[in-house]
Design a protein around this motif. Sequence first.
Motif, PDB file in Angstrom:
ATOM      1  N   ASP A 174       0.831  -1.210   0.000  1.00 56.94           N
ATOM      2  CA  ASP A 174       0.000   0.000   0.000  1.00 56.94           C
ATOM      3  C   ASP A 174       0.864   1.258   0.000  1.00 56.94           C
ATOM      4  O   ASP A 174       0.594   2.218  -0.735  1.00 56.94           O
ATOM      5  N   CYS A 175       1.907   1.262   0.846  1.00 57.01           N
ATOM      6  CA  CYS A 175       2.816   2.419   0.917  1.00 57.01           C
ATOM      7  C   CYS A 175       3.422   2.723  -0.443  1.00 57.01           C
ATOM      8  O   CYS A 175       3.450   3.879  -0.885  1.00 57.01           O
ATOM      9  N   CYS A 176       3.934   1.689  -1.099  1.00 55.79           N
ATOM     10  CA  CYS A 176       4.585   1.875  -2.396  1.00 55.79           C
ATOM     11  C   CYS A 176       3.599   2.328  -3.463  1.00 55.79           C
ATOM     12  O   CYS A 176       3.913   3.217  -4.275  1.00 55.79           O
ATOM     13  N   LEU A 177       2.408   1.747  -3.466  1.00 53.87           N
ATOM     14  CA  LEU A 177       1.408   2.132  -4.463  1.00 53.87           C
ATOM     15  C   LEU A 177       0.944   3.572  -4.266  1.00 53.87           C
ATOM     16  O   LEU A 177       0.719   4.298  -5.243  1.00 53.87           O
ATOM     17  N   LEU A 178       0.811   4.002  -3.019  1.00 60.23           N
ATOM     18  CA  LEU A 178       0.436   5.390  -2.754  1.00 60.23           C
ATOM     19  C   LEU A 178       1.521   6.341  -3.254  1.00 60.23           C
ATOM     20  O   LEU A 178       1.211   7.427  -3.766  1.00 60.23           O
TER      21      LEU A 178
END
Length: 310
Positions: free
Chosen positions: A112-116
């Motif tokens: 999630d962190c990377c996609l955000l």
Amino acid sequence: MERVNQTSSVSEFILLGLSSRPEDQKPLFVLFLTMYLVTITGNLLIILAIRSDPQLQTPMYFFLRFLSFTDICLTTTIVPKMLVNFLSEKKTISYAGCLTQMYFLYAFGDNDCCLLAVMAFDRYVAICNPFHYITTMSHHRCVLLVAFSCSFPHFHSLLHILLLNLLTFCDSNVIHHFFCDVNPLMKLSCSSTFVNEIVIMAEGSVVLVTPFLCITFSYIRILITVLKIPSAAGKRKAFSTCTSHLTVVTLFYGSMFYEYLHPLSSYSVRDRVVTIVYTVLTSMLNPFIYSLRNKDMKRGLGKLVGRRKS
């Protein structure tokens, strides 16, 4: 509470959950079952709407589709076990099951962190370099960004699981949480957790902070560019494409930073409540945040629902 012999190793853990009062278990079951069903339904609708609408075949919605899938996986890692424990007297999870849950929790959470961060970069290119958007955010590059966002977190997660597996648990087996998390688990260890804490504060901080810095840099550049737009309508239009993403970033990162970037000794019951925000609440709210103020997404969902009725 159950205690194991001081000289034996722990084969299972007891998850205390959000409340130990029997009268709270059924209301909590209904609440989290509802949240889980809303999360699955909302994110599946987002995925299907993007997949079926040709006008939503852009990089922004390509990334959103994978974010919705990740949110489904993240929530499924935690909530089903919670629901079982709400209705069970024996709220246990095996040692292997505990580490497995933690592995996928951190893998999907970091995903999630990377996609955000990738979605912030997409908004940066769209607003600050619109004439190069098609070439910069080509389909090939988008696939590579998603592939990295989905693969790198597994190495980070594996590192922490391997370090936890080196710890010895020989006293209490009661986890003061509703799922297996690194901080409450380390508090149960009767061996030194110094290396684990150093890795969490160092490597863990880098994994969390680096995407956040990318997001911050992207939005600083976006803000500078938008402020140069002469018309108020143009500024509103540019900002409107970012508000949904900024809302999700604030919810997700605010709770994540509070949870993991403070000393183990200060861990308290309040952390359990904060954890709900990034593990369950954000995943549930994402479909609403990304669709309520997005005309293209509303149209895509309308077409999907209309197609299913006809």
